[in-house]
Design a protein around this motif. Structure first.
Motif, PDB file in Angstrom:
ATOM      1  N   ARG A  64    -110.647   3.507-111.102  1.00  0.00           N
ATOM      2  CA  ARG A  64    -111.614   4.452-110.531  1.00  0.00           C
ATOM      3  C   ARG A  64    -111.158   4.943-109.159  1.00  0.00           C
ATOM      4  O   ARG A  64    -111.442   6.061-108.762  1.00  0.00           O
ATOM      5  N   ALA A  65    -110.453   4.066-108.440  1.00  0.00           N
ATOM      6  CA  ALA A  65    -109.960   4.456-107.122  1.00  0.00           C
ATOM      7  C   ALA A  65    -108.762   5.389-107.214  1.00  0.00           C
ATOM      8  O   ALA A  65    -108.556   6.250-106.358  1.00  0.00           O
ATOM      9  N   ASP A 204    -120.732  -3.917-101.460  1.00  0.00           N
ATOM     10  CA  ASP A 204    -120.233  -2.995-102.481  1.00  0.00           C
ATOM     11  C   ASP A 204    -120.492  -3.499-103.895  1.00  0.00           C
ATOM     12  O   ASP A 204    -120.032  -2.897-104.862  1.00  0.00           O
ATOM     13  N   ASP A 215    -123.357   6.813-105.862  1.00  0.00           N
ATOM     14  CA  ASP A 215    -122.069   7.281-106.363  1.00  0.00           C
ATOM     15  C   ASP A 215    -120.974   6.559-105.580  1.00  0.00           C
ATOM     16  O   ASP A 215    -120.887   6.694-104.357  1.00  0.00           O
ATOM     17  N   LEU A 216    -120.167   5.775-106.282  1.00  0.00           N
ATOM     18  CA  LEU A 216    -119.054   5.059-105.673  1.00  0.00           C
ATOM     19  C   LEU A 216    -117.793   5.426-106.433  1.00  0.00           C
ATOM     20  O   LEU A 216    -117.717   5.221-107.652  1.00  0.00           O
ATOM     21  N   LEU A 217    -116.837   6.013-105.747  1.00  0.00           N
ATOM     22  CA  LEU A 217    -115.570   6.408-106.369  1.00  0.00           C
ATOM     23  C   LEU A 217    -115.796   7.337-107.573  1.00  0.00           C
ATOM     24  O   LEU A 217    -115.081   7.296-108.562  1.00  0.00           O
ATOM     25  N   ASP A 276    -120.169   6.298 -99.451  1.00  0.00           N
ATOM     26  CA  ASP A 276    -119.192   7.352 -99.149  1.00  0.00           C
ATOM     27  C   ASP A 276    -118.066   6.812 -98.276  1.00  0.00           C
ATOM     28  O   ASP A 276    -116.883   7.134 -98.483  1.00  0.00           O
ATOM     29  N   SER A 279    -115.942   4.454-100.447  1.00  0.00           N
ATOM     30  CA  SER A 279    -115.088   5.205-101.377  1.00  0.00           C
ATOM     31  C   SER A 279    -113.850   5.736-100.668  1.00  0.00           C
ATOM     32  O   SER A 279    -112.729   5.629-101.181  1.00  0.00           O
ATOM     33  N   ARG A 283    -110.041   4.420-101.461  1.00  0.00           N
ATOM     34  CA  ARG A 283    -109.007   5.371-101.893  1.00  0.00           C
ATOM     35  C   ARG A 283    -107.828   5.379-100.937  1.00  0.00           C
ATOM     36  O   ARG A 283    -106.685   5.559-101.342  1.00  0.00           O
TER      37      ARG A 283
END
Length: 307
Positions: A64-65, A204, A215-217, A276, A279, A283
């Motif tokens: 997902r990342a 997290d 919304d995460l990633l 946010d 995320s 990333r």
């Protein structure tokens, strides 16, 4: 339902793991750091090569990342994430030997003035952390700079291992509350914050069925309500604190204070602000996100649980 023999094996395995942690803790304190680093790296590679459900979950979370990663790139990233995770353990084992000066030698902090300004105001602070880098070293830094730190810890199995870890963190100067099996944590945390204290909470991954959907990633996930709710109730400053490894040092960032909003919608908005930041940081340095459990809604168990 597991068989009696299966339950016996589970108990034996958890006690063996506890013994391994204790032995590792004892040896890492005595061995030279380069030797500990090599041992942890070798262990990480063996664990990753062996695979299993936790490694599969780690790879799934990391996908997902880095959604465009090829299978080979994801495999390399997963191995690097395990190395980062075992590096964390190697450092944790040695933390009791650190002094305030030693901690500063190991960590670089971006925007520490944000914390010091809040401390000077006598305002309570809530640091929401993802499972990144080394959160125990971050806590040691806070303690070395006069921040009275209180945290909540999930109970580990067996109880002996949990007791060892609580003793370790309390030895650093933290006040540790059990997530379950003790007095309610929220009143204690709130009182600490109203007195100008500092609370650090891993945020997290929600381990209940009452988390806030964010919304995460790029995917729906649940985060715990506690950090935002405490900020609403006490007026304490809420901010994300993240860390990642840069060569031989840990880099910690104190992010901007999240605006407090009222009501249930405000709780979700505050949690989304944290998500946010998480995320973006995950990333930036995905190999330092040590998430081997279910996080995303699509991965949750049919009964809504997370294990």
């Amino acid at each position: 339902m597991s068989s009696p023999s299966g339950r016996v094996l589970d108990v034996a395995r958890t006690h063996a793991e506890a013994a391994a942690y204790t032995i590792g803790w004892d040896l890492a304190v005595r061995l030279p750091q380069p030797l500990v680093d090599r041992a942890m790296r070798t262990t990480a590679d063996r664990l990753y090569a062996r695979g299993g459900s936790s490694i599969d979950r780690l790879r799934s979370n990391l996908s997902r990342a880095v959604p465009d990663a090829t299978a080979g790139e994801l495999d390399e990233l997963g191995r690097d994430a395990m190395r980062s995770y075992l590096r964390y353990w190697g450092e944790v084992f040695r933390l009791p030997r650190f002094t305030a000066d030693t901690v500063d030698d190991w960590i670089t902090v971006d925007h520490p003035e944000r914390v010091f300004a809040l401390k000077a105001q006598g305002r309570g602070m809530i640091a929401a952390l993802p499972h990144m880098g080394n959160w125990d070293l971050m806590g040691a830094w806070a303690l070395s700079h006069g921040l009275p730190l209180m945290t909540v810890m999930e109970r580990l199995r067996p109880e002996r291992l949990y007791d060892e870890f609580v003793a370790f963190r309390e030895g650093l100067g933290m006040t540790v509350l059990p997530l379950t099996g003790g007095e309610p944590t929220m009143p204690r945390l709130a009182a600490h914050l109203r007195a100008g204290g500092f609370v650090c909470l891993l945020a997290d991954r929600d381990m209940s069925r009452s988390g806030l959907v964010v919304d995460l990633l790029g995917e729906k996930a649940r985060m715990p309500v506690g950090p935002a709710l405490l900020a609403q109730q006490t007026g304490a400053a809420l901010f994300a604190a993240t860390s990642r490894y840069e060569q031989d040092r840990l880099r910690m960032t104190v992010h901007e204070v999240v605006p407090t909003r009222e009501g249930p919608d405000g709780l979700v908005a505050m949690a989304q602000d944290l998500a946010d930041v998480f995320s973006a940081e995950i990333r930036r340095s995905p190999a330092d996100w040590h998430m081997l459990q279910r996080v995303f809604e699509v991965d949750r168990l049919p009964d809504g649980g997370v294990r």
